[in-house]
Enzyme design. Sequence first.
Site, PDB file in Angstrom:
ATOM      1  N   ARG A  47       0.818  -1.210   0.000  1.00  0.00           N
ATOM      2  CA  ARG A  47       0.000   0.000   0.000  1.00  0.00           C
ATOM      3  C   ARG A  47       0.856   1.266   0.000  1.00  0.00           C
ATOM      4  NH1 ARG A  47      -5.508  -0.270   2.532  1.00  0.00           N
ATOM      5  NH2 ARG A  47      -4.759   1.505   3.735  1.00  0.00           N
ATOM      6  N   ARG A  58       1.338  12.808  -9.572  1.00  0.00           N
ATOM      7  CA  ARG A  58       1.200  14.241  -9.308  1.00  0.00           C
ATOM      8  C   ARG A  58       2.453  15.004  -9.747  1.00  0.00           C
ATOM      9  NH1 ARG A  58      -3.584  13.939  -9.681  1.00  0.00           N
ATOM     10  NH2 ARG A  58      -4.951  13.728  -7.884  1.00  0.00           N
ATOM     11  N   HIS A  61       2.134  15.438 -13.323  1.00  0.00           N
ATOM     12  CA  HIS A  61       1.151  16.483 -13.598  1.00  0.00           C
ATOM     13  C   HIS A  61       1.756  17.871 -13.426  1.00  0.00           C
ATOM     14  CE1 HIS A  61      -2.388  13.591 -12.564  1.00  0.00           C
ATOM     15  NE2 HIS A  61      -2.038  13.496 -13.841  1.00  0.00           N
ATOM     16  N   SER A  89       8.583   0.298   7.586  1.00  0.00           N
ATOM     17  CA  SER A  89       9.641  -0.359   8.358  1.00  0.00           C
ATOM     18  C   SER A  89      11.035   0.082   7.938  1.00  0.00           C
ATOM     19  CB  SER A  89       9.543  -1.878   8.207  1.00  0.00           C
ATOM     20  OG  SER A  89       9.934  -2.272   6.890  1.00  0.00           O
ATOM     21  N   SER A 151      -2.353   1.166   8.139  1.00  0.00           N
ATOM     22  CA  SER A 151      -3.190   2.146   7.446  1.00  0.00           C
ATOM     23  C   SER A 151      -2.924   3.585   7.867  1.00  0.00           C
ATOM     24  CB  SER A 151      -4.668   1.836   7.657  1.00  0.00           C
ATOM     25  OG  SER A 151      -5.032   0.664   6.973  1.00  0.00           O
ATOM     26  N   GLU A 154       0.089   4.768   5.875  1.00  0.00           N
ATOM     27  CA  GLU A 154      -0.243   4.918   4.455  1.00  0.00           C
ATOM     28  C   GLU A 154      -1.163   6.113   4.215  1.00  0.00           C
ATOM     29  OE1 GLU A 154       0.139   0.163   4.698  1.00  0.00           O
ATOM     30  OE2 GLU A 154      -1.838   1.097   4.651  1.00  0.00           O
ATOM     31  N   ASP A 162       0.102  14.792  -0.806  1.00  0.00           N
ATOM     32  CA  ASP A 162      -0.853  15.705  -1.449  1.00  0.00           C
ATOM     33  C   ASP A 162      -0.594  17.148  -1.009  1.00  0.00           C
ATOM     34  OD1 ASP A 162      -2.208  13.968  -3.113  1.00  0.00           O
ATOM     35  OD2 ASP A 162      -3.868  13.634  -1.720  1.00  0.00           O
TER      36      ASP A 162
END
Length: 187
Positions: A47, A58, A61, A89, A151, A154, A162
């Site tokens: 992930r 991005r 872009h 890790s 999670s 990630e 972003d």
Amino acid sequence: MITFADLVDSALGDLRAALGSIQDEQLATLRAMILDAPRVFLAGKGRSGLVMRGFGMRLMHLGLHAYVVDDVTTPGIGADDLLLIGSGSGRTPSLVRYAEIATAQGAPIALFTIADQSPVRDYAALTIRIPAHSPKLADGGGVSTTLPMGSLFESALNLLLDLVTVQLMDEMNVEEPEMYARHANLE
């Protein structure tokens, strides 16, 4: 049973805690490394790798030369290129090997990780630590969370990258329509 609204509140609090220790100076250094590099290579597995791929998109872009390691069209890394690695890790064997190769070629490395110490971190010119929980680390890694497995790392990494994109847009004076003009049209 915990409600969805409670989960949202909890997860947003966890994200704030995980990203709260990142310093503006670290991000300024990261942006300078990205803008100074002739080419940017991105790597991660699982992930975390998907998040790094998204950041590569991005960067493209934005008009930068960005390549995702392991894609068949990715060229060899060279001196002064930049390798960005996302690894909770910092111990994934293939990512350690990528760090070794990049270093041998004279390419600096920036690492996004949970770990205080790791083999990849030993090669990194810049390490941005996101203190999130991970079951892969003996001490758990940091901020406990409602989110499963890795999670929080990630999700925090995705949001962080972003936000770095927004900062790069500002520094490069790039507007969204210019980025959208580079968006894939073979969809």
